[in-house]
Design a protein around this motif. Sequence first.
Motif, PDB file in Angstrom:
ATOM      1  N   LEU A 170       0.824  -1.207   0.000  1.00  0.00           N
ATOM      2  CA  LEU A 170       0.000   0.000   0.000  1.00  0.00           C
ATOM      3  C   LEU A 170       0.857   1.255   0.000  1.00  0.00           C
ATOM      4  O   LEU A 170       0.484   2.267  -0.605  1.00  0.00           O
ATOM      5  N   SER A 171       2.011   1.195   0.664  1.00  0.00           N
ATOM      6  CA  SER A 171       2.878   2.373   0.722  1.00  0.00           C
ATOM      7  C   SER A 171       3.423   2.744  -0.648  1.00  0.00           C
ATOM      8  O   SER A 171       3.838   3.882  -0.875  1.00  0.00           O
ATOM      9  N   MET A 172       3.424   1.797  -1.593  1.00  0.00           N
ATOM     10  CA  MET A 172       3.875   2.075  -2.956  1.00  0.00           C
ATOM     11  C   MET A 172       2.889   2.952  -3.712  1.00  0.00           C
ATOM     12  O   MET A 172       3.239   3.573  -4.710  1.00  0.00           O
ATOM     13  N   HIS A 173       1.648   3.007  -3.231  1.00  0.00           N
ATOM     14  CA  HIS A 173       0.598   3.719  -3.964  1.00  0.00           C
ATOM     15  C   HIS A 173       0.238   5.079  -3.374  1.00  0.00           C
ATOM     16  O   HIS A 173      -0.338   5.914  -4.069  1.00  0.00           O
ATOM     17  N   VAL A 174       0.535   5.288  -2.106  1.00  0.00           N
ATOM     18  CA  VAL A 174       0.152   6.554  -1.470  1.00  0.00           C
ATOM     19  C   VAL A 174       1.356   7.169  -0.761  1.00  0.00           C
ATOM     20  O   VAL A 174       2.162   6.470  -0.163  1.00  0.00           O
ATOM     21  N   ASN A 175       1.459   8.474  -0.878  1.00  0.00           N
ATOM     22  CA  ASN A 175       2.552   9.199  -0.237  1.00  0.00           C
ATOM     23  C   ASN A 175       2.131   9.536   1.193  1.00  0.00           C
ATOM     24  O   ASN A 175       1.832  10.679   1.523  1.00  0.00           O
ATOM     25  N   GLN A 176       2.112   8.505   2.013  1.00  0.00           N
ATOM     26  CA  GLN A 176       1.596   8.656   3.374  1.00  0.00           C
ATOM     27  C   GLN A 176       2.134   7.512   4.224  1.00  0.00           C
ATOM     28  O   GLN A 176       2.224   6.373   3.758  1.00  0.00           O
ATOM     29  N   GLY A 177       2.510   7.820   5.451  1.00  0.00           N
ATOM     30  CA  GLY A 177       2.937   6.753   6.349  1.00  0.00           C
ATOM     31  C   GLY A 177       1.760   5.862   6.700  1.00  0.00           C
ATOM     32  O   GLY A 177       0.665   6.360   6.981  1.00  0.00           O
ATOM     33  N   LEU A 178       1.959   4.558   6.667  1.00  0.00           N
ATOM     34  CA  LEU A 178       0.884   3.610   6.972  1.00  0.00           C
ATOM     35  C   LEU A 178       1.142   3.036   8.358  1.00  0.00           C
ATOM     36  O   LEU A 178       1.949   2.126   8.526  1.00  0.00           O
ATOM     37  N   GLU A 179       0.450   3.581   9.345  1.00  0.00           N
ATOM     38  CA  GLU A 179       0.744   3.265  10.738  1.00  0.00           C
ATOM     39  C   GLU A 179      -0.382   2.549  11.460  1.00  0.00           C
ATOM     40  O   GLU A 179      -0.262   2.264  12.651  1.00  0.00           O
ATOM     41  N   HIS A 180      -1.467   2.244  10.761  1.00  0.00           N
ATOM     42  CA  HIS A 180      -2.643   1.716  11.458  1.00  0.00           C
ATOM     43  C   HIS A 180      -3.180   0.474  10.753  1.00  0.00           C
ATOM     44  O   HIS A 180      -3.350   0.444   9.543  1.00  0.00           O
ATOM     45  N   PHE A 181      -3.467  -0.543  11.562  1.00  0.00           N
ATOM     46  CA  PHE A 181      -3.860  -1.862  11.066  1.00  0.00           C
ATOM     47  C   PHE A 181      -5.244  -2.218  11.596  1.00  0.00           C
ATOM     48  O   PHE A 181      -5.653  -1.764  12.672  1.00  0.00           O
ATOM     49  N   CYS A 182      -5.941  -3.060  10.845  1.00  0.00           N
ATOM     50  CA  CYS A 182      -7.238  -3.576  11.285  1.00  0.00           C
ATOM     51  C   CYS A 182      -7.274  -5.081  11.011  1.00  0.00           C
ATOM     52  O   CYS A 182      -6.972  -5.518   9.895  1.00  0.00           O
ATOM     53  N   TYR A 183      -7.626  -5.869  12.027  1.00  0.00           N
ATOM     54  CA  TYR A 183      -7.684  -7.326  11.893  1.00  0.00           C
ATOM     55  C   TYR A 183      -8.915  -7.732  11.070  1.00  0.00           C
ATOM     56  O   TYR A 183     -10.051  -7.451  11.487  1.00  0.00           O
ATOM     57  N   PRO A 184      -8.735  -8.400   9.911  1.00  0.00           N
ATOM     58  CA  PRO A 184      -9.902  -8.851   9.146  1.00  0.00           C
ATOM     59  C   PRO A 184     -10.798  -9.769   9.975  1.00  0.00           C
ATOM     60  O   PRO A 184     -10.305 -10.633  10.712  1.00  0.00           O
ATOM     61  N   TYR A 185     -12.086  -9.555   9.876  1.00  0.00           N
ATOM     62  CA  TYR A 185     -13.102 -10.315  10.607  1.00  0.00           C
ATOM     63  C   TYR A 185     -12.984 -10.137  12.125  1.00  0.00           C
ATOM     64  O   TYR A 185     -13.734 -10.759  12.876  1.00  0.00           O
ATOM     65  N   GLY A 186     -12.043  -9.321  12.577  1.00  0.00           N
ATOM     66  CA  GLY A 186     -11.802  -9.190  14.011  1.00  0.00           C
ATOM     67  C   GLY A 186     -11.156 -10.419  14.620  1.00  0.00           C
ATOM     68  O   GLY A 186     -11.168 -10.591  15.840  1.00  0.00           O
ATOM     69  N   CYS A 187     -10.557 -11.290  13.783  1.00  0.00           N
ATOM     70  CA  CYS A 187      -9.987 -12.558  14.248  1.00  0.00           C
ATOM     71  C   CYS A 187      -8.466 -12.461  14.369  1.00  0.00           C
ATOM     72  O   CYS A 187      -7.789 -12.101  13.397  1.00  0.00           O
ATOM     73  N   TYR A 188      -7.955 -12.792  15.535  1.00  0.00           N
ATOM     74  CA  TYR A 188      -6.505 -12.760  15.731  1.00  0.00           C
ATOM     75  C   TYR A 188      -6.158 -13.467  17.036  1.00  0.00           C
ATOM     76  O   TYR A 188      -7.006 -13.651  17.911  1.00  0.00           O
ATOM     77  N   HIS A 189      -4.881 -13.863  17.147  1.00  0.00           N
ATOM     78  CA  HIS A 189      -4.332 -14.431  18.376  1.00  0.00           C
ATOM     79  C   HIS A 189      -3.262 -13.492  18.922  1.00  0.00           C
ATOM     80  O   HIS A 189      -2.877 -12.524  18.247  1.00  0.00           O
ATOM     81  N   SER A 190      -2.765 -13.790  20.096  1.00  0.00           N
ATOM     82  CA  SER A 190      -1.741 -12.941  20.703  1.00  0.00           C
ATOM     83  C   SER A 190      -0.499 -12.841  19.816  1.00  0.00           C
ATOM     84  O   SER A 190       0.153 -11.788  19.767  1.00  0.00           O
ATOM     85  N   ALA A 191      -0.178 -13.912  19.103  1.00  0.00           N
ATOM     86  CA  ALA A 191       0.985 -13.881  18.212  1.00  0.00           C
ATOM     87  C   ALA A 191       0.811 -12.848  17.107  1.00  0.00           C
ATOM     88  O   ALA A 191       1.789 -12.216  16.664  1.00  0.00           O
ATOM     89  N   HIS A 192      -0.439 -12.648  16.665  1.00  0.00           N
ATOM     90  CA  HIS A 192      -0.688 -11.670  15.609  1.00  0.00           C
ATOM     91  C   HIS A 192      -0.541 -10.247  16.141  1.00  0.00           C
ATOM     92  O   HIS A 192      -0.115  -9.349  15.404  1.00  0.00           O
TER      93      HIS A 192
END
Length: 249
Positions: A170-192
């Motif tokens: 995504l950073s290749m397409h926008v001149n902006q720092g990418l600092e924020h993530f969202c877990y798809p489906y809200g599914c994740y473990h502690s390792a993620h």
Amino acid sequence: MTRFETANASPIPILVYHQIAAAPPKGAPFRSLYVSPSAFARQMRWLKRLGYQGLSMSALLPYVRGEQVGKVVGITFDDGYENNLIHALPVLQSLGFSSTCYCVSQRLGQTNAWDAALGIAPARLMDAAQLRQWVAGGQEVGVHTRHHVNLTQATPALAKEEIELSKTELSMHVNQGLEHFCYPYGCYHSAHIDMVRQAGFASATTTQRGRVHSGADLMQLPRVPVLRATTLAVFWLKVATRYEDRRSA
């Protein structure tokens, strides 16, 4: 309090939207995730009238860290639908609001193919040029993996790749720092959570319901869902009261 925790004095709502478009016919799967353009505009104007400032995740972080105090609301969109650009951007711009749209790096300009098995109608996603329009309009791009995968069903190596490479792509397409993530489906473990932190993200949002309270983990921020049936009265309850906090269990 650690540097990975919030320190805001008052609860802060982070709104989450998906599609800003007319809902499909009654009975269509996940019809609730469509908010009409007119309803979205009313909600944003209501926030402005009551003195709230709608902010992207980058602009919101000083408030959740307790470094600034104000009447603020985070505004987020999941998946990167083209209808966010068409219907939401003009409203946000007119009110001086910013927002974060979490995009799927390998699906730009395509559709929400991950929803096909659920019977959800395909909807076009923003392409790279449209993402740049979004950013030029004062908005922010966030990261939502490469293919909208359920991280809990992926191998550790694949999960790490989906998290890290999505940021790079995504950073290749926008001149902006990418600092924020969202877990798809809200599914994740502690390792993620560890993978997201190690990838250099400043925050990560979930589907856990509730406003952000002091002491929350910046890598597991709850949000307030706004749905097709959310009336303006319920919208106020979600933003200004413990309505969503009570649904966090």
